[in-house]
Design a protein around this motif. Structure first.
Motif, PDB file in Angstrom:
ATOM      1  N   SER A  43      -9.366  32.669  37.183  1.00 26.39           N
ATOM      2  CA  SER A  43      -8.554  31.680  37.901  1.00 26.39           C
ATOM      3  C   SER A  43      -7.113  31.675  37.414  1.00 26.39           C
ATOM      4  CB  SER A  43      -9.157  30.279  37.730  1.00 26.39           C
ATOM      5  OG  SER A  43     -10.459  30.217  38.251  1.00 26.39           O
ATOM      6  N   THR A  46      -5.137  34.732  38.615  1.00 25.90           N
ATOM      7  CA  THR A  46      -4.831  34.624  40.035  1.00 25.90           C
ATOM      8  C   THR A  46      -3.694  33.632  40.261  1.00 25.90           C
ATOM      9  OG1 THR A  46      -7.093  35.204  40.618  1.00 25.90           O
ATOM     10  CG2 THR A  46      -5.805  34.072  42.293  1.00 25.90           C
ATOM     11  N   SER A  47      -3.730  32.504  39.567  1.00 28.60           N
ATOM     12  CA  SER A  47      -2.669  31.504  39.697  1.00 28.60           C
ATOM     13  C   SER A  47      -1.336  32.052  39.205  1.00 28.60           C
ATOM     14  CB  SER A  47      -3.028  30.248  38.903  1.00 28.60           C
ATOM     15  OG  SER A  47      -4.195  29.650  39.415  1.00 28.60           O
ATOM     16  N   THR A  51      -1.108  33.647  43.900  1.00 26.69           N
ATOM     17  CA  THR A  51      -1.958  34.013  45.019  1.00 26.69           C
ATOM     18  C   THR A  51      -3.259  33.234  44.926  1.00 26.69           C
ATOM     19  OG1 THR A  51      -2.919  35.886  46.243  1.00 26.69           O
ATOM     20  CG2 THR A  51      -3.007  36.005  43.834  1.00 26.69           C
ATOM     21  N   THR A  52      -4.211  33.551  45.781  1.00 26.12           N
ATOM     22  CA  THR A  52      -5.500  32.872  45.774  1.00 26.12           C
ATOM     23  C   THR A  52      -6.611  33.920  45.878  1.00 26.12           C
ATOM     24  OG1 THR A  52      -5.643  32.665  48.186  1.00 26.12           O
ATOM     25  CG2 THR A  52      -4.485  30.897  46.981  1.00 26.12           C
TER      26      THR A  52
END
Length: 319
Positions: A43, A46-47, A51-52
């Motif tokens: 997580s 990605t953060s 982005t997601t």
């Protein structure tokens, strides 16, 4: 020699097929109604990239959707190893959704692969090359093993039992995986290519890929070639397929489950590794459950495999 190899492969296939007849089929789909918790590290990465997970999934989905050659290579590799293409697709999708972004074009992977041939790096830790490290007396227990999977798995077990987080001969070793300490010279946790393989996994599967696909065997003393192999889609997809086949065979042989119809389970094992050890652990757990009058537990997907099963219909539509 070619005739003997063909006979061996035919015999191995017969043994696997016989085992499959007595194994309990694991049905398609997820055992968990909701996605299991995603690790913080995934997580946070990605953060940090702003982005997601959904955007990353859509990016790798578009790569598969728009590149017919890639889909063809996946299908060919799956056929060689007797598995559904969805197992390979699941591994690729899981890695590029929760690990790194996919490149927009397959050609970028080829360019990256060639670049490693000219790089100067080694598989080593604190000045000690892995070739010297595995000659230590502690690894003598592995000397009689010839298959690359058995050999490197044994060495990994010796690392975990005798070196990981320990001080040996006046030298302190990190409390980290063998692959991260010795086989990822740029940064720990690093994986590469369309299948995001780590070099130790590639070394483990080298004999299988040589036997089935005819690719040259990898050598830990040539790290540049190992990295080129895991970056080049033409070379790495057989390794991805062999790794997935190993998980299917391990759960057949050691846990009594046929997971070949559930890409979410094979994707989970691709993510967490050590399928033989995990299959044996599940067999022990289920023996205890049966002894206590409980139902055996089916293999379960993690967050990574859950996504694969959840999106399986749209991924299957691509093929």
């Amino acid at each position: 020699m070619a005739r003997l190899s063909a006979v061996f492969l035919s015999l191995a296939a017969s043994i696997i097929a016989s085992a499959a007849l007595s194994a309990t089929p694991v049905p398609p789909g997820n055992r968990h109604a909701e996605q299991p918790e995603i690790p913080f590290g995934s997580s946070s990465r990605t953060s940090a990239l702003k982005t997601t997970f959904e955007k990353k999934y859509q990016k790798v989905y578009r790569l598969l959707q728009t590149d017919a050659k890639l889909r063809g290579k996946i299908t060919d590799a799956a056929r060689q190893y007797g598995i559904s293409p969805m197992h390979i697709v699941g591994a690729i999708v899981g890695e590029h959704t929760y690990n790194v972004d996919a490149y927009d074009r397959l050609q970028t992977y080829y360019v990256k692969a060639v670049s490693y041939l000219g790089s100067n790096f080694s598989f080593s830790f604190d000045g000690e090359d892995v070739d010297d490290f595995i000659k230590r007396s502690e690894f003598s227990v592995c000397n009689g093993l010839s298959d690359s999977y058995d050999l490197w798995t044994c060495r990994e077990e010796v690392w975990d039992g005798l070196f990981r987080g320990q001080q040996v001969g006046g030298k302190a070793f990190p409390n980290n995986r063998f692959s991260a300490v010795f086989f990822q010279p740029f940064y720990a946790g690093q994986t590469f290519g369309i299948g995001q393989l780590n070099p130790l996994t590639a070394l483990q599967m080298s004999d299988t890929v040589n036997r089935i696909s005819g690719l040259p065997q990898l050598d830990h003393r040539d790290p540049q070639e190992v990295y080129r192999t895991i970056m080049d889609p033409d070379l790495t997809l057989p390794y991805v397929a062999a790794t997935l086949r190993k998980s299917i065979d391990a759960y057949n042989a050691f846990a009594g489950f046929d997971i070949s119809a559930n890409p979410g389970i094979t994707a989970t094992l691709y993510n967490v590794g050590n399928p033989v050890e995990r299959a044996r652990a599940l067999r022990r757990e289920n023996a205890e459950r049966v002894a206590n009058g409980e139902e055996p537990r089916l293999p379960e997907e993690n967050y990574y495999g859950w996504l694969v099963n959840d999106r399986l219909a749209e991924l299957q539509a691509l093929f």
